[in-house]
Design an enzyme around this catalytic site. Structure first.
Site, mmCIF file in Angstrom:
data_model
loop_
_atom_site.group_PDB
_atom_site.id
_atom_site.type_symbol
_atom_site.label_atom_id
_atom_site.label_comp_id
_atom_site.label_asym_id
_atom_site.label_seq_id
_atom_site.Cartn_x
_atom_site.Cartn_y
_atom_site.Cartn_z
ATOM 1 N N VAL A 117 0.853 -1.193 0.000
ATOM 2 C CA VAL A 117 0.000 0.000 0.000
ATOM 3 C C VAL A 117 0.889 1.243 0.000
ATOM 4 C CG1 VAL A 117 -1.823 1.249 1.198
ATOM 5 C CG2 VAL A 117 -1.786 -1.264 1.245
ATOM 6 N N ARG A 154 -2.617 13.229 1.331
ATOM 7 C CA ARG A 154 -3.717 14.056 1.825
ATOM 8 C C ARG A 154 -4.584 14.619 0.688
ATOM 9 N NH1 ARG A 154 -2.597 14.123 7.063
ATOM 10 N NH2 ARG A 154 -0.407 14.155 7.741
ATOM 11 N N ARG A 155 -4.713 13.813 -0.364
ATOM 12 C CA ARG A 155 -5.570 14.217 -1.482
ATOM 13 C C ARG A 155 -6.627 13.146 -1.767
ATOM 14 N NH1 ARG A 155 -1.475 16.336 -6.131
ATOM 15 N NH2 ARG A 155 -3.408 16.075 -7.334
ATOM 16 N N TYR A 210 -5.139 2.602 9.588
ATOM 17 C CA TYR A 210 -6.159 1.720 9.026
ATOM 18 C C TYR A 210 -7.450 1.619 9.838
ATOM 19 C CZ TYR A 210 -2.628 0.652 5.626
ATOM 20 O OH TYR A 210 -1.704 0.775 4.627
ATOM 21 N N PHE A 262 2.635 -10.070 5.403
ATOM 22 C CA PHE A 262 2.560 -9.918 3.952
ATOM 23 C C PHE A 262 2.388 -8.461 3.562
ATOM 24 C CE2 PHE A 262 -1.524 -11.329 5.712
ATOM 25 C CZ PHE A 262 -2.360 -10.305 5.355
#
Length: 411
Positions: free
Chosen positions: A79, A87-88, A120, A411
């Site tokens: 990710v 921050r968009r 998250y 992972f």
């Protein structure tokens, strides 16, 4: 204008460049080739600003062991968002598309390992398992309170390890929840590589199994070693780094730990990511010799389809509760629902108009789902609202498992 779309195989190397930029990494050629091959088999979602990849997310096609079942579960990895596009809303868009695809594919849950724990939760992920780092002082024999299994121990060549220990590991997944499937490719490219990706000074993998020749093995350990280092000022004893240990019984586990602690030219055994209820912590006779040096959140879980997740697992005790669930990312999960569950199965139906027994966010429900986090503790932290006395304890009783959920499959 940023566009979210599939990342074709031709763009994998460009996506990896973004990930290496974000994670401040620069793998050697072998590592890059391994990552490329891994991503060929993953779902890949990219955020494109024109032709530039400014965000990336991949997902393994795992199945995850949950109490009494095995559910499809995408495992998020790589990710990344470019520093120029933070921050968009890029990560929010990528996560939204991943959750949409997971739901469309019939995956009730999704999972990840968080590089930054603060990120998250806002996407509905809860910390569902914990890992412990255990360290053994092996400058003296390992003191035990039980007699180890004295059946033969033998070394297995890494080339033969998948055939020997792979089926054992697959069967062991059902014993503790929270474990993803491990394909032959993941065994060879992540667990049994000649060089450890995190520490190139470690030896190649060593595998020891226990059991009579010709019979099914009763347990195994996968480990690497590092020789003693003496700078003339500081002497660091030889290290045994345990990467995985599985055993049928405490006696088998005791035999494997005893063997590791007796390896010549070593004086320290470390094991990262062990279950926090590891039997070693009880059958070790000297807890000054066997110490927990860290406990940390491990697998983070997201309930993509709350109804399918709750009815797809087994339940340890009867439960009848009205849950008021909030979920800002997936509104279909939000609302009041009657949960009726027990050893014979579960039902989860809308209960509009009924007063709730518990109010909780999908994040907290995910944390509790595998039985590794107690709802009563979250209620004590004001993260779960208990409207009916005893409701949190009743949910915990239904979710309880004999062993805590656990995985070391990062992972």
């Amino acid at each position: 204008m940023v566009e979210i779309r599939e990342v074709p195989e031709a763009d994998i190397d460009r996506a990896l460049e973004l990930a290496y930029l974000v994670f401040h990494d620069r793998p050697e050629k072998e590592g890059r080739e391994r990552h490329h091959e891994l991503l060929r088999h993953c779902m890949r979602i990219g955020a494109y600003d024109g032709d530039a990849i400014v965000g990336f997310m991949a997902a393994h096609a795992f199945r995850l062991s949950v109490p009494g079942a095995d559910l499809p579960c995408p495992g998020l990895t790589f990710v990344s968002v470019a520093p120029t596009h933070r921050r968009r809303g890029v990560l929010t868009a990528l996560m939204g598309e991943m959750l949409r695809r997971a739901g469309a594919a019939g995956s009730p849950v999704a999972a990840l390992w968080a590089s930054e724990a603060a990120i998250y939760g806002r996407f509905g992920y809860g910390s569902a398992t914990q890992g412990a780092t255990i360290e053994i002082d092996s400058t003296r024999p390992l003191a035990l309170r039980i007699e180890p299994d004295r059946r033969p121990l033998r070394l297995v060549a890494p080339a033969d390890a998948v055939a020997v220990v792979g089926p054992y590991h697959e069967a062991a997944r059902a014993v503790r929840s929270g474990r993803p499937t491990r394909s032959e490719r993941r065994w060879t490219e992540e667990w049994l590589t000649e060089q450890d990706e995190e520490d190139e000074e470690l030896s190649p993998p060593r595998i020891i199994v226990l059991g009579e020749p010709g019979e099914p093995i009763a347990g195994y350990v996968l480990y690497r070693t590092k020789p003693e280092e003496d700078t003339g000022v500081v002497r660091t004893p030889g290290l045994v780094q345990v990467q995985e240990l599985e055993a049928d019984t405490p006696e088998v586990a005791a035999a494997l730990w005893e063997c590791l602690a007796s390896l010549d030219l070593t004086g320290r055994v470390t094991a990262w990511g062990r279950p926090v209820d590891d039997p070693l912590l009880h059958f070790a006779a000297d807890r000054d010799q066997v110490r927990i040096t860290a406990v940390f959140p491990a697998l983070w879980l997201r309930l993509v389809d709350v109804a399918a997740a709750l009815t797809g697992r087994s339940w340890a005790a009867p439960v009848e509760l009205v849950l008021e669930v909030t979920d800002v990312r997936l509104p279909a999960n939000a609302g009041r629902f009657l949960l009726k569950a027990g050893p014979d199965g579960a039902a989860y139906e809308p209960a509009a108009g009924r007063e709730p027994d518990l109010t909780l966010d999908v994040r907290e429900l995910a944390a509790c789902y595998l039985g590794g986090t107690r709802a009563v503790e979250l209620a004590a932290a004001a993260l779960v609202v208990e409207h009916a006395p005893g409701a949190a304890a009743a949910l915990d009783a239904g979710l309880r498992t004999a062993l805590l959920p656990h995985t070391a499959d990062e992972f």
